[in-house]
Design an enzyme around this catalytic site. Sequence first.
Site, PDB file in Angstrom:
ATOM      1  N   ASN A   9       0.848  -1.192   0.000  1.00 22.59           N
ATOM      2  CA  ASN A   9       0.000   0.000   0.000  1.00 22.59           C
ATOM      3  C   ASN A   9       0.896   1.259   0.000  1.00 22.59           C
ATOM      4  O   ASN A   9       1.557   1.573   0.981  1.00 22.59           O
ATOM      5  CB  ASN A   9      -0.897  -0.042   1.249  1.00 22.59           C
ATOM      6  CG  ASN A   9      -1.845   1.127   1.326  1.00 22.59           C
ATOM      7  OD1 ASN A   9      -1.503   2.241   0.950  1.00 22.59           O
ATOM      8  ND2 ASN A   9      -3.042   0.885   1.839  1.00 22.59           N
ATOM      9  N   LYS A  39       0.266   3.919   2.774  1.00 23.35           N
ATOM     10  CA  LYS A  39       0.868   3.569   4.067  1.00 23.35           C
ATOM     11  C   LYS A  39       2.363   3.839   4.026  1.00 23.35           C
ATOM     12  O   LYS A  39       2.942   4.386   4.958  1.00 23.35           O
ATOM     13  CB  LYS A  39       0.705   2.060   4.329  1.00 23.35           C
ATOM     14  CG  LYS A  39      -0.571   1.632   4.961  1.00 23.35           C
ATOM     15  CD  LYS A  39      -0.413   0.156   5.330  1.00 23.35           C
ATOM     16  CE  LYS A  39      -1.712  -0.479   5.682  1.00 23.35           C
ATOM     17  NZ  LYS A  39      -1.561  -1.918   5.948  1.00 23.35           N
ATOM     18  N   HIS A  86      -3.647   6.803  14.283  1.00 16.03           N
ATOM     19  CA  HIS A  86      -3.325   5.463  14.781  1.00 16.03           C
ATOM     20  C   HIS A  86      -1.924   5.051  14.309  1.00 16.03           C
ATOM     21  O   HIS A  86      -1.101   4.594  15.083  1.00 16.03           O
ATOM     22  CB  HIS A  86      -4.390   4.499  14.261  1.00 16.03           C
ATOM     23  CG  HIS A  86      -4.684   4.616  12.786  1.00 16.03           C
ATOM     24  ND1 HIS A  86      -4.796   5.835  12.146  1.00 16.03           N
ATOM     25  CD2 HIS A  86      -4.829   3.687  11.809  1.00 16.03           C
ATOM     26  CE1 HIS A  86      -5.022   5.644  10.857  1.00 16.03           C
ATOM     27  NE2 HIS A  86      -5.044   4.337  10.628  1.00 16.03           N
ATOM     28  N   GLU A 142      -1.410 -14.403   2.611  1.00 14.77           N
ATOM     29  CA  GLU A 142      -2.835 -14.467   2.948  1.00 14.77           C
ATOM     30  C   GLU A 142      -3.017 -13.948   4.372  1.00 14.77           C
ATOM     31  O   GLU A 142      -2.388 -14.455   5.313  1.00 14.77           O
ATOM     32  CB  GLU A 142      -3.339 -15.913   2.858  1.00 14.77           C
ATOM     33  CG  GLU A 142      -4.842 -15.971   2.910  1.00 14.77           C
ATOM     34  CD  GLU A 142      -5.364 -17.396   3.064  1.00 14.77           C
ATOM     35  OE1 GLU A 142      -6.523 -17.551   3.464  1.00 14.77           O
ATOM     36  OE2 GLU A 142      -4.581 -18.328   2.792  1.00 14.77           O
ATOM     37  N   TYR A 200     -10.561   5.105   4.177  1.00 15.27           N
ATOM     38  CA  TYR A 200     -11.765   5.617   4.836  1.00 15.27           C
ATOM     39  C   TYR A 200     -11.581   7.032   5.412  1.00 15.27           C
ATOM     40  O   TYR A 200     -12.459   7.528   6.124  1.00 15.27           O
ATOM     41  CB  TYR A 200     -12.185   4.665   5.960  1.00 15.27           C
ATOM     42  CG  TYR A 200     -12.565   3.274   5.474  1.00 15.27           C
ATOM     43  CD1 TYR A 200     -13.843   3.018   4.974  1.00 15.27           C
ATOM     44  CD2 TYR A 200     -11.655   2.224   5.501  1.00 15.27           C
ATOM     45  CE1 TYR A 200     -14.199   1.757   4.515  1.00 15.27           C
ATOM     46  CE2 TYR A 200     -12.000   0.953   5.046  1.00 15.27           C
ATOM     47  CZ  TYR A 200     -13.271   0.726   4.557  1.00 15.27           C
ATOM     48  OH  TYR A 200     -13.616  -0.528   4.100  1.00 15.27           O
ATOM     49  N   PHE A 247      -6.108   8.493   2.512  1.00 10.41           N
ATOM     50  CA  PHE A 247      -6.536   7.374   1.668  1.00 10.41           C
ATOM     51  C   PHE A 247      -7.650   6.604   2.379  1.00 10.41           C
ATOM     52  O   PHE A 247      -8.050   6.943   3.496  1.00 10.41           O
ATOM     53  CB  PHE A 247      -5.350   6.446   1.341  1.00 10.41           C
ATOM     54  CG  PHE A 247      -4.821   5.660   2.513  1.00 10.41           C
ATOM     55  CD1 PHE A 247      -3.972   6.246   3.432  1.00 10.41           C
ATOM     56  CD2 PHE A 247      -5.167   4.323   2.691  1.00 10.41           C
ATOM     57  CE1 PHE A 247      -3.479   5.521   4.516  1.00 10.41           C
ATOM     58  CE2 PHE A 247      -4.677   3.590   3.765  1.00 10.41           C
ATOM     59  CZ  PHE A 247      -3.831   4.200   4.677  1.00 10.41           C
ATOM     60  N   ASP A 271      -0.911  -3.639  10.144  1.00 13.39           N
ATOM     61  CA  ASP A 271      -2.247  -4.061   9.726  1.00 13.39           C
ATOM     62  C   ASP A 271      -3.227  -3.106  10.380  1.00 13.39           C
ATOM     63  O   ASP A 271      -3.139  -2.824  11.580  1.00 13.39           O
ATOM     64  CB  ASP A 271      -2.553  -5.508  10.127  1.00 13.39           C
ATOM     65  CG  ASP A 271      -3.732  -6.036   9.328  1.00 13.39           C
ATOM     66  OD1 ASP A 271      -3.645  -6.075   8.090  1.00 13.39           O
ATOM     67  OD2 ASP A 271      -4.767  -6.402   9.934  1.00 13.39           O
ATOM     68  N   SER A 272      -4.127  -2.584   9.594  1.00 14.43           N
ATOM     69  CA  SER A 272      -4.963  -1.509  10.103  1.00 14.43           C
ATOM     70  C   SER A 272      -6.357  -1.584   9.506  1.00 14.43           C
ATOM     71  O   SER A 272      -6.605  -2.337   8.572  1.00 14.43           O
ATOM     72  CB  SER A 272      -4.305  -0.159   9.774  1.00 14.43           C
ATOM     73  OG  SER A 272      -3.776  -0.173   8.463  1.00 14.43           O
TER      74      SER A 272
END
Length: 195
Positions: free
Chosen positions: A9, A12, A179, A38, A153, A151, A67-68
């Site tokens: 990403n 990020k 966060h 995965e 949401y 980016f 991971d968010s």
Amino acid sequence: MKFWLATNNEHKKRELEAIFSGHTLVTPGSVGLVFDPEESGSTFLENTLIKARALYDLVHEPVLADDSGLCIDALDGRPGIYSARYGSTNGKKLESWERNELLLKEMEQITNRKARFICSMVLLFSHDRFFVVQETLEGEIIRESRGSGGFGYDPILYIPEQGCTVAELSEDAKNRISHRGKAGRAVAQLLAHIV
Ligand code: ITT
């Protein structure tokens, strides 16, 4: 210090580069490595570790993973760890704006708008040696998307203390309260003590 960034990403990556200025962050994609583990965990933390260990197995050097996602109280924490996949059909992911529209529609009749971004971050030196931080950014789901920064949401999470959505903040302002910014600074402090 150099570490690998377990993400594909670009948004990020950009935020993390600002948060970890002074360090060198290298993504697998930038050197042609195929990296698509995965995310089979049931929590942000499990998924962060899955990503970190998967990249460590490829590069055998320190790895930073994130991971968010967005957790909404009235939806029992959804979309949560499925934030990137919310609204997907047959494995095809929606564009961010499509996800936001769909989520606003699902929230139309809901009055409890409380929600938060969560970021679980791992700095991993080997499978058994790692440091974990999990942070949040509290807000409310707005009724209509606002702003064009950030980016995902960001245009639908309103931060009362700032009087705007996350997408209406500058990059610096987002990093100061987000966060990811808070988790990243905590990890960077740990790093200063242990390396
Ligand atoms: P990697 O797994 O390659 O890191 P990803 O985008 O799939 O990329 P996640 O699995 O952690 O990352 O999913 C996070 C999703 O949650 C992301 O796609 C966004 O939709 C959302 N998200 C996470 N952090 C966000 C932020 O700071 N602002 C807005 N949305 C965010």
